[in-house]
Design an enzyme around this catalytic site. Sequence first.
Site, PDB file in Angstrom:
ATOM      1  N   ASP A  31       0.837  -1.205   0.000  1.00 15.57           N
ATOM      2  CA  ASP A  31       0.000   0.000   0.000  1.00 15.57           C
ATOM      3  C   ASP A  31       0.870   1.253   0.000  1.00 15.57           C
ATOM      4  OD1 ASP A  31      -2.954   1.081   0.756  1.00 15.57           O
ATOM      5  OD2 ASP A  31      -1.428   2.280   1.789  1.00 15.57           O
ATOM      6  N   TYR A  61       3.116   9.749  -0.511  1.00 11.94           N
ATOM      7  CA  TYR A  61       4.192   9.147   0.304  1.00 11.94           C
ATOM      8  C   TYR A  61       5.570   9.333  -0.344  1.00 11.94           C
ATOM      9  CZ  TYR A  61       0.275   6.505   2.435  1.00 11.94           C
ATOM     10  OH  TYR A  61      -0.903   6.121   3.030  1.00 11.94           O
ATOM     11  N   LYS A  95      -2.710   5.874  -4.183  1.00  8.29           N
ATOM     12  CA  LYS A  95      -3.784   6.841  -3.900  1.00  8.29           C
ATOM     13  C   LYS A  95      -3.443   8.161  -4.574  1.00  8.29           C
ATOM     14  CE  LYS A  95      -3.681   4.801   0.689  1.00  8.29           C
ATOM     15  NZ  LYS A  95      -2.237   4.556   0.914  1.00  8.29           N
ATOM     16  N   HIS A 149      -7.586   9.770  -2.056  1.00  3.79           N
ATOM     17  CA  HIS A 149      -6.969   9.778  -0.720  1.00  3.79           C
ATOM     18  C   HIS A 149      -7.805  10.516   0.336  1.00  3.79           C
ATOM     19  CE1 HIS A 149      -2.636   9.407   1.065  1.00  3.79           C
ATOM     20  NE2 HIS A 149      -3.536   9.189   1.999  1.00  3.79           N
TER      21      HIS A 149
HETATM   22  P1  NAD Z   1       0.546   1.410  11.933  1.00  4.21           P
HETATM   23  O1  NAD Z   1      -0.646   1.398  12.785  1.00  4.21           O
HETATM   24  O2  NAD Z   1       0.749   0.324  10.927  1.00  4.21           O
HETATM   25  O3  NAD Z   1       1.784   1.511  12.900  1.00  4.21           O
HETATM   26  C1  NAD Z   1       3.088   1.524  12.403  1.00  4.21           C
HETATM   27  C2  NAD Z   1       4.074   1.611  13.539  1.00  4.21           C
HETATM   28  O4  NAD Z   1       3.865   0.508  14.445  1.00  4.21           O
HETATM   29  C3  NAD Z   1       5.491   1.409  12.981  1.00  4.21           C
HETATM   30  O5  NAD Z   1       6.092   2.649  12.780  1.00  4.21           O
HETATM   31  C4  NAD Z   1       6.186   0.606  14.028  1.00  4.21           C
HETATM   32  O6  NAD Z   1       6.872   1.501  14.857  1.00  4.21           O
HETATM   33  C5  NAD Z   1       5.122  -0.028  14.832  1.00  4.21           C
HETATM   34  N1  NAD Z   1       5.061  -1.506  14.669  1.00  4.21           N
HETATM   35  C6  NAD Z   1       4.720  -2.196  13.565  1.00  4.21           C
HETATM   36  N2  NAD Z   1       4.703  -3.519  13.810  1.00  4.21           N
HETATM   37  C7  NAD Z   1       5.046  -3.668  15.111  1.00  4.21           C
HETATM   38  C8  NAD Z   1       5.201  -4.786  15.952  1.00  4.21           C
HETATM   39  N3  NAD Z   1       4.978  -6.025  15.510  1.00  4.21           N
HETATM   40  N4  NAD Z   1       5.577  -4.573  17.241  1.00  4.21           N
HETATM   41  C9  NAD Z   1       5.783  -3.318  17.701  1.00  4.21           C
HETATM   42  N5  NAD Z   1       5.665  -2.211  16.953  1.00  4.21           N
HETATM   43  C10 NAD Z   1       5.294  -2.391  15.656  1.00  4.21           C
HETATM   44  O7  NAD Z   1       0.602   2.865  11.204  1.00  4.21           O
HETATM   45  P2  NAD Z   1       0.676   3.432   9.738  1.00  4.21           P
HETATM   46  O8  NAD Z   1       1.970   3.137   9.088  1.00  4.21           O
HETATM   47  O9  NAD Z   1       0.292   4.844   9.805  1.00  4.21           O
HETATM   48  O10 NAD Z   1      -0.487   2.656   8.959  1.00  4.21           O
HETATM   49  C11 NAD Z   1      -0.266   1.524   8.151  1.00  4.21           C
HETATM   50  C12 NAD Z   1      -0.420   1.875   6.690  1.00  4.21           C
HETATM   51  O11 NAD Z   1      -1.705   2.447   6.427  1.00  4.21           O
HETATM   52  C13 NAD Z   1       0.532   2.966   6.213  1.00  4.21           C
HETATM   53  O12 NAD Z   1       1.853   2.534   6.074  1.00  4.21           O
HETATM   54  C14 NAD Z   1      -0.130   3.392   4.940  1.00  4.21           C
HETATM   55  O13 NAD Z   1       0.145   2.482   3.897  1.00  4.21           O
HETATM   56  C15 NAD Z   1      -1.602   3.370   5.342  1.00  4.21           C
HETATM   57  N6  NAD Z   1      -2.092   4.695   5.805  1.00  4.21           N
HETATM   58  C16 NAD Z   1      -3.061   5.317   5.073  1.00  4.21           C
HETATM   59  C17 NAD Z   1      -3.557   6.551   5.466  1.00  4.21           C
HETATM   60  C18 NAD Z   1      -4.633   7.196   4.645  1.00  4.21           C
HETATM   61  O14 NAD Z   1      -4.940   8.369   4.866  1.00  4.21           O
HETATM   62  N7  NAD Z   1      -5.235   6.485   3.732  1.00  4.21           N
HETATM   63  C19 NAD Z   1      -3.061   7.189   6.605  1.00  4.21           C
HETATM   64  C20 NAD Z   1      -2.066   6.548   7.345  1.00  4.21           C
HETATM   65  C21 NAD Z   1      -1.609   5.304   6.954  1.00  4.21           C
END
Ligand code: NAD
Length: 286
Positions: free
Chosen positions: A43, A48, A73, A106
């Site tokens: 994704d 990004y 997106k 988005h």
């Molecule tokens: P997330 O909830 O996936 O959290 C990511 C953080 O959690 C990482 O930086 C890491 O520090 C921690 N983490 C991951 N796995 C772990 C584990 N097993 N143990 C401990 N810590 C861990 O947050 P995110 O990256 O914001 O969301 C995931 C994806 O969603 C993004 O990468 C993106 O592709 C998408 N996203 C979309 C939007 C949107 O507006 N559409 C906004 C934010 C994110």
Amino acid sequence: MQYVTLNNGVKMPQLGFGVYQIEKDECERCVLDAIETGYRHIDTAQAYNNEEEVGSAVIKSGIPRSEFFITSKIFVNNYGYEKAKKAIEISLERLKTDYIDLMLIHQPFGDYYGAWKAFEEMYEQGRLKAIGVSNFYPDRLVDLCCYSKIPPMVNQIETHPFNQQVEAQKWTEKYNVQIEAWAPFGQGRGEMFSNPAIAEIGKKYNKTVAQTILRWQLQRGIVVIPKSTHQERMKENFDVFDFELSAEDMAKMASLDKKQGFSQPPHNTPEAVEKFFRLSEARKNS
Ligand code: NAD
């Protein structure tokens, strides 16, 4: 891997790898690590600034393109019919592919109806295999479902134990739109990874807090796209298909809902409109 079937028949892997906030110089390595771990669903987004690196990693992996599910997106600065068409061409080029599995609007601001027309056209040409939206509150989602020729297949929204989107899920189910959770861990905020209630549930199954959260979302029928730059965590997050939370534990998870996201201001407020207008202006030429 488990799959969900979208309302147009496309199969989408229910677990993917998100690359938000992964810097350009690290992204190719991270995606290659994710692919080695077993992820085939990636994704990304124009905003990004790492679509190129995602495309390079997919090619370098040597695995056929057809085995991947790639989402991107389009950002607010590229809305409107003509601009959106051009922007999608640029995403295709950056991703080094002749089709995108899922393209999302988005944010629900500005001329997203114009962009949606471009989405519909490129979907009919087979260059976008599925089309959807992100950050649409139920009213915006239902509006698009009612007034578009081709209704969206996915709504990607902030969904985690503290913001469970139960009300939103009722509407997505009514209109046969798949919910996809962004920030399935709430980006670790609110001390998510040390939450004692989730840790206690996980312990019963010999699973971590992260695995328990992902499993709970999978059992709710939600698509999840956790992000990590560490391969150990990528593996941990991938290892969620060999256990099942009981109905009692699902109910305990449900009781953690605060019905509030961490994303501020919420997308249904005038402040959010202003914020994304500013961001769109800043990206005018990209
Ligand atoms: P997330 O909830 O996936 O959290 C990511 C953080 O959690 C990482 O930086 C890491 O520090 C921690 N983490 C991951 N796995 C772990 C584990 N097993 N143990 C401990 N810590 C861990 O947050 P995110 O990256 O914001 O969301 C995931 C994806 O969603 C993004 O990468 C993106 O592709 C998408 N996203 C979309 C939007 C949107 O507006 N559409 C906004 C934010 C994110």
